[in-house]
Design an enzyme around this catalytic site. Structure first.
Site, PDB file in Angstrom:
ATOM      1  N   LYS A   1       0.840  -1.214   0.000  1.00 41.86           N
ATOM      2  CA  LYS A   1       0.000   0.000   0.000  1.00 41.86           C
ATOM      3  C   LYS A   1       0.869   1.256   0.000  1.00 41.86           C
ATOM      4  O   LYS A   1       0.607   2.209  -0.736  1.00 41.86           O
ATOM      5  CB  LYS A   1      -0.952  -0.010   1.217  1.00 41.86           C
ATOM      6  CG  LYS A   1      -2.050  -1.072   1.098  1.00 41.86           C
ATOM      7  CD  LYS A   1      -2.877  -1.212   2.377  1.00 41.86           C
ATOM      8  CE  LYS A   1      -3.864  -2.375   2.249  1.00 41.86           C
ATOM      9  NZ  LYS A   1      -4.667  -2.624   3.448  1.00 41.86           N
TER      10      LYS A   1
ATOM     11  N   GLN B   1      -4.606  -1.379   9.828  1.00 47.24           N
ATOM     12  CA  GLN B   1      -4.535  -2.694   9.201  1.00 47.24           C
ATOM     13  C   GLN B   1      -5.051  -3.766  10.159  1.00 47.24           C
ATOM     14  O   GLN B   1      -4.657  -3.819  11.326  1.00 47.24           O
ATOM     15  CB  GLN B   1      -3.070  -2.990   8.786  1.00 47.24           C
ATOM     16  CG  GLN B   1      -2.883  -4.255   7.967  1.00 47.24           C
ATOM     17  CD  GLN B   1      -3.524  -4.203   6.583  1.00 47.24           C
ATOM     18  OE1 GLN B   1      -3.697  -3.152   5.996  1.00 47.24           O
ATOM     19  NE2 GLN B   1      -3.893  -5.362   6.060  1.00 47.24           N
TER      20      GLN B   1
ATOM     21  N   ASP C   1     -11.083   2.935   4.483  1.00 49.95           N
ATOM     22  CA  ASP C   1     -11.357   1.493   4.408  1.00 49.95           C
ATOM     23  C   ASP C   1     -12.856   1.217   4.279  1.00 49.95           C
ATOM     24  O   ASP C   1     -13.256   0.096   3.954  1.00 49.95           O
ATOM     25  CB  ASP C   1     -10.875   0.814   5.702  1.00 49.95           C
ATOM     26  CG  ASP C   1      -9.611  -0.001   5.509  1.00 49.95           C
ATOM     27  OD1 ASP C   1      -9.351  -0.438   4.376  1.00 49.95           O
ATOM     28  OD2 ASP C   1      -8.896  -0.208   6.508  1.00 49.95           O
TER      29      ASP C   1
HETATM   30  N1  GUN Z   1      -6.847  -6.750   6.401  1.00 43.75           N
HETATM   31  C1  GUN Z   1      -7.185  -7.460   5.301  1.00 43.75           C
HETATM   32  N2  GUN Z   1      -7.760  -6.655   4.374  1.00 43.75           N
HETATM   33  C2  GUN Z   1      -7.774  -5.413   4.912  1.00 43.75           C
HETATM   34  C3  GUN Z   1      -8.229  -4.156   4.438  1.00 43.75           C
HETATM   35  O1  GUN Z   1      -8.767  -4.001   3.329  1.00 43.75           O
HETATM   36  N3  GUN Z   1      -8.068  -3.100   5.280  1.00 43.75           N
HETATM   37  C4  GUN Z   1      -7.507  -3.229   6.511  1.00 43.75           C
HETATM   38  N4  GUN Z   1      -7.400  -2.149   7.274  1.00 43.75           N
HETATM   39  N5  GUN Z   1      -7.074  -4.397   6.984  1.00 43.75           N
HETATM   40  C5  GUN Z   1      -7.211  -5.469   6.179  1.00 43.75           C
END
Ligand code: GUN
Length: 293
Positions: free
Chosen positions: A52, A96, A119
């Site tokens: 990311k 995350q 998110d």
């Molecule tokens: N863990 C797995 N997928 C995601 C996501 O799209 N966002 C976040 N914050 N954590 C994750």
């Protein structure tokens, strides 16, 4: 069978966003700024977070990574979130998941300001999305819908079976596919581990979204001839022939299912790259709001 090439579509979307960043900066605005909060050292989370950060940098976004030790208290984590909520230099941020067991995901998710929740996990965003109102849409379903749109796949009146009911993928995916718009207007079934006659339900799908987290769970006998198959799974399975000792497979047994499908996403290179691109898209939406666009 046609491949739904998430890598290519994600590149297209990222290029569009990069061009918009240039335009923004040219007008004297600062670029979009995404902050990422990572707690602990879960290797998969570290891989995703690094991807990311890299994706942000590649298109000219500012990015800040806040990495906390696994034993951080919930209170301290919440105060870090409060600071991000208040920080006007940050357009949006994500925490995350998964978080260590002593921290409640729900409490953390609800602490993020809905306007910075790129998110799309906050109940306000999920609720607004369910009502068809302006909201951040979580990145995996948002990315899938974007891919369906860019391939011009017909959805109206189709039977969409979503296999999996998680808050992050299956739940929002089912809501998006039943919306009164394109892509959408599907008749949606949510199937899960307790569904009776699961194979039969899947076989009735014109569009099958597999998000059940079980390697190669969907086999050819579960798929209708000509179906569109979207594979959200990213599972590691042991493979001694690979240097790293494993390979990645989806929730769909790719080769036999591909033979019956009209469209199918590969793993890797399908839904995964779209997820990151869509997070960048959400961050741009937040930045546009900042500059009043
Ligand atoms: N863990 C797995 N997928 C995601 C996501 O799209 N966002 C976040 N914050 N954590 C994750």
């Amino acid at each position: 069978m046609k491949l739904l090439d998430g890598k290519a579509i994600s590149k297209e979307l990222r290029e569009e966003l990069a061009a918009e960043v240039k335009e923004m900066v040219g007008k004297g605005e600062r670029p979009p700024h995404l902050a990422i909060v990572l707690v602990g050292n879960n290797p998969a989370s570290e891989t995703y977070v690094n991807a990311k950060v890299k994706a942000c940098k590649n298109i000219g976004y500012e990015t800040s990574l806040m990495h906390f030790p696994a034993d951080i208290s919930q209170e301290l984590l919440l105060s870090a979130i409060d600071e991000l909520n208040e920080n006007e230099d940050i357009d949006g941020f994500i925490v995350q998941l998964p978080l260590p067991a002593h921290i409640e995901d729900r409490t953390v998710i609800e602490r993020v300001l809905p306007g910075k929740d790129v998110d799309g996990f906050h109940p306000i965003n999920v609720g607004r999305m369910s009502l068809g109102l302006d909201s951040f849409v979580s990145a995996t379903p948002g990315g899938i819908v974007e891919m369906i749109k860019r391939y011009g796949i017909e959805t109206e009146g189709k039977h969409c079976v979503v296999l999996g009911r998680s808050n992050i993928v299956g739940g929002p995916m089912s809501i998006l596919m039943r919306r009164n718009t394109y892509p959408g207007n599907c008749t949606v079934t949510i199937a899960h581990s307790r569904t009776q006659n699961l194979a039969e339900v899947c076989r009735s799908a014109d569009i099958l979204v597999a998000a059940i987290g079980k390697p190669e769970f969907v086999t050819a006998d579960m798929v209708k001839e000509g179906a569109v198959v979207i594979d959200v799974g990213i599972n590691r399975i042991d493979d001694a022939s690979r240097e790293r000792g494993y390979r990645l497979v989806g929730d769909v047994a790719f080769d036999p299912v591909a033979e019956k499908s009209s469209y199918i996403t590969p793993v890797p290179g399908g839904v995964g790259p779209m997820t990151i691109a869509y997070l960048l898209n959400n961050t741009m939406i937040a930045a546009r709001k900042r500059i009043g666009q």
